[in-house]
Design a protein around this motif. Structure first.
Motif, short mmCIF file in Angstrom:
data_model
loop_
_atom_site.label_atom_id
_atom_site.label_comp_id
_atom_site.label_asym_id
_atom_site.label_seq_id
_atom_site.Cartn_x
_atom_site.Cartn_y
_atom_site.Cartn_z
N TYR A 57 40.00 82.01 -4.69
CA TYR A 57 38.94 81.86 -3.70
C TYR A 57 38.51 80.40 -3.56
CZ TYR A 57 37.90 86.77 -2.68
OH TYR A 57 37.95 88.07 -2.23
N LEU A 58 38.40 79.70 -4.70
CA LEU A 58 37.88 78.33 -4.68
C LEU A 58 38.90 77.32 -4.16
CD1 LEU A 58 35.94 78.27 -8.07
CD2 LEU A 58 34.97 78.33 -5.77
N ILE A 59 40.18 77.63 -4.31
CA ILE A 59 41.22 76.67 -3.92
C ILE A 59 41.85 77.04 -2.58
CG2 ILE A 59 43.44 75.64 -4.56
CD1 ILE A 59 42.64 76.12 -7.49
N VAL A 60 42.39 78.24 -2.50
CA VAL A 60 43.17 78.62 -1.31
C VAL A 60 42.27 79.07 -0.17
CG1 VAL A 60 44.99 80.13 -0.44
CG2 VAL A 60 45.11 79.27 -2.78
N ARG A 61 41.38 80.00 -0.44
CA ARG A 61 40.58 80.55 0.66
C ARG A 61 39.58 79.54 1.21
NH1 ARG A 61 39.21 86.84 0.22
NH2 ARG A 61 39.40 86.53 2.45
N VAL A 62 39.17 78.58 0.39
CA VAL A 62 38.31 77.51 0.91
C VAL A 62 39.05 76.69 1.96
CG1 VAL A 62 37.23 75.32 0.27
CG2 VAL A 62 36.80 77.36 -1.09
N TYR A 63 40.36 76.49 1.73
CA TYR A 63 41.17 75.77 2.71
C TYR A 63 41.16 76.49 4.06
CZ TYR A 63 45.36 74.33 5.23
OH TYR A 63 46.23 73.92 6.21
N PHE A 64 41.37 77.81 4.02
CA PHE A 64 41.36 78.58 5.27
C PHE A 64 39.97 78.57 5.92
CE2 PHE A 64 44.98 80.77 3.08
CZ PHE A 64 45.96 80.37 3.96
N LEU A 65 38.94 78.52 5.09
CA LEU A 65 37.57 78.45 5.62
C LEU A 65 37.35 77.16 6.40
CD1 LEU A 65 34.65 79.46 5.82
CD2 LEU A 65 34.22 78.37 3.60
N HIS A 66 37.81 76.05 5.83
CA HIS A 66 37.65 74.76 6.52
C HIS A 66 38.49 74.71 7.80
CE1 HIS A 66 35.12 73.34 3.44
NE2 HIS A 66 36.05 73.06 2.53
N LYS A 67 39.67 75.33 7.75
CA LYS A 67 40.48 75.40 8.96
C LYS A 67 39.78 76.23 10.03
CE LYS A 67 44.05 74.12 9.69
NZ LYS A 67 44.50 72.86 10.37
N SER A 68 39.11 77.30 9.60
CA SER A 68 38.35 78.11 10.55
C SER A 68 37.23 77.30 11.19
CB SER A 68 37.76 79.34 9.84
OG SER A 68 38.77 80.19 9.37
N ASP A 69 36.57 76.47 10.39
CA ASP A 69 35.52 75.60 10.93
C ASP A 69 36.08 74.66 11.99
OD1 ASP A 69 33.63 76.73 9.29
OD2 ASP A 69 33.83 75.22 7.70
N GLU A 70 37.27 74.14 11.73
CA GLU A 70 37.89 73.24 12.71
C GLU A 70 38.20 73.97 14.01
OE1 GLU A 70 41.33 71.47 10.98
OE2 GLU A 70 40.24 70.55 9.31
N TYR A 71 38.73 75.19 13.90
CA TYR A 71 39.00 75.97 15.11
C TYR A 71 37.72 76.34 15.83
CZ TYR A 71 43.93 76.55 13.83
OH TYR A 71 45.25 76.32 13.55
N ALA A 72 36.67 76.63 15.06
CA ALA A 72 35.38 76.98 15.68
C ALA A 72 34.81 75.80 16.45
CB ALA A 72 34.41 77.45 14.61
N MET A 73 34.95 74.61 15.90
CA MET A 73 34.45 73.41 16.59
C MET A 73 35.19 73.19 17.91
SD MET A 73 31.97 72.00 14.88
CE MET A 73 31.97 70.31 15.49
N LYS A 74 36.45 73.63 17.96
CA LYS A 74 37.24 73.49 19.19
C LYS A 74 37.03 74.67 20.14
CE LYS A 74 40.92 71.04 16.69
NZ LYS A 74 42.35 71.08 16.27
#
Length: 215
Positions: A110-127
């Motif tokens: 959760y702390l390593i892999v899923r956090v990465y996907f969370l940040h990618k989701s934030d990037e997509y949300a900003m777009k």
């Protein structure tokens, strides 16, 4: 080999719970009979699953406090108990430490892999890319289910002696510390919830609700 693959499939179904809603399919009372079914001993799977359910019944997620990974403990505890013929005693002896170690794996993922996907989701949300956000969500929970299913299948494939040997490597003081921490975590979870709920903005509503109930 076939049984190992089937254990992996059962585990994959159980770990899908984290992304498809809390359907309770991950509980030992459900996973145990399924494991028993694929291993050709449904009755033992049912008995062991029910016993492990009683053992893990009080382990629930409260706030940010995570209990031992009951899905892993239930699946491997039941599978290894059936394979070695140890019954509920062997299942309990294996399930609890397995669930504790699996929780460490879960936290790391959760702390390593899923956090990465969370940040990618934030990037997509900003777009404004809703499809990208959905895609990250699907990849996130499906990847966790696949990884844990593979781990469950591999552990079962190596058998009970290998799992017991691995658990024996962990120092006793570490196991004791994890057990004590697991007992403290629910209280910490309640405290975290209270810190979010009891503040100047919502405290008046809470006091009004309590007064209304008293009347």
């Amino acid at each position: 080999m076939i049984q190992t693959i089937l254990i992996g499939i059962v585990a994959f179904i159980g770990f899908l719970e984290c992304g498809l809603g809390n359907s309770m399919i991950q509980r030992p009372i459900v996973m145990g009979p399924l494991v028993g079914l694929v291993l050709g001993d449904f009755q033992t799977g049912l008995v062991v699953g029910a016993t492990l359910e009683l053992a893990f019944m009080g382990n629930v997620t409260i706030g940010a406090a995570l209990p031992p990974e009951i899905t892993a403990g239930g699946i491997l505890g039941t599978a290894l108990a059936i394979s070695v013929g140890g019954g509920t005693e062997a299942a309990l002896a294996l399930a609890i430490p397995i669930a504790t170690v699996a929780l460490l794996i879960k936290n790391a993922y959760y702390l390593i892999v899923r956090v990465y996907f969370l940040h990618k989701s934030d990037e997509y949300a900003m777009k404004g890319d809703a499809e990208g956000v959905d895609r990250m969500h699907l990849i996130s929970f499906l990847s966790y289910a696949v990884v844990m299913a593979v781990i469950m299948a591999v552990c079962y494939g190596f058998g009970a002696p290998a799992v017991e040997a691995f658990l024996a490597v962990i120092p006793q003081f570490v196991k004791d510390g994890i057990s004590v921490a697991a007992g403290i975590l629910p209280a910490l979870g309640f405290a975290l919830l209270a810190s979010m709920l009891i503040n100047k903005r919502v405290a008046p509503f809470l006091c009004w609700d309590l007064s209304y109930r008293h009347i």
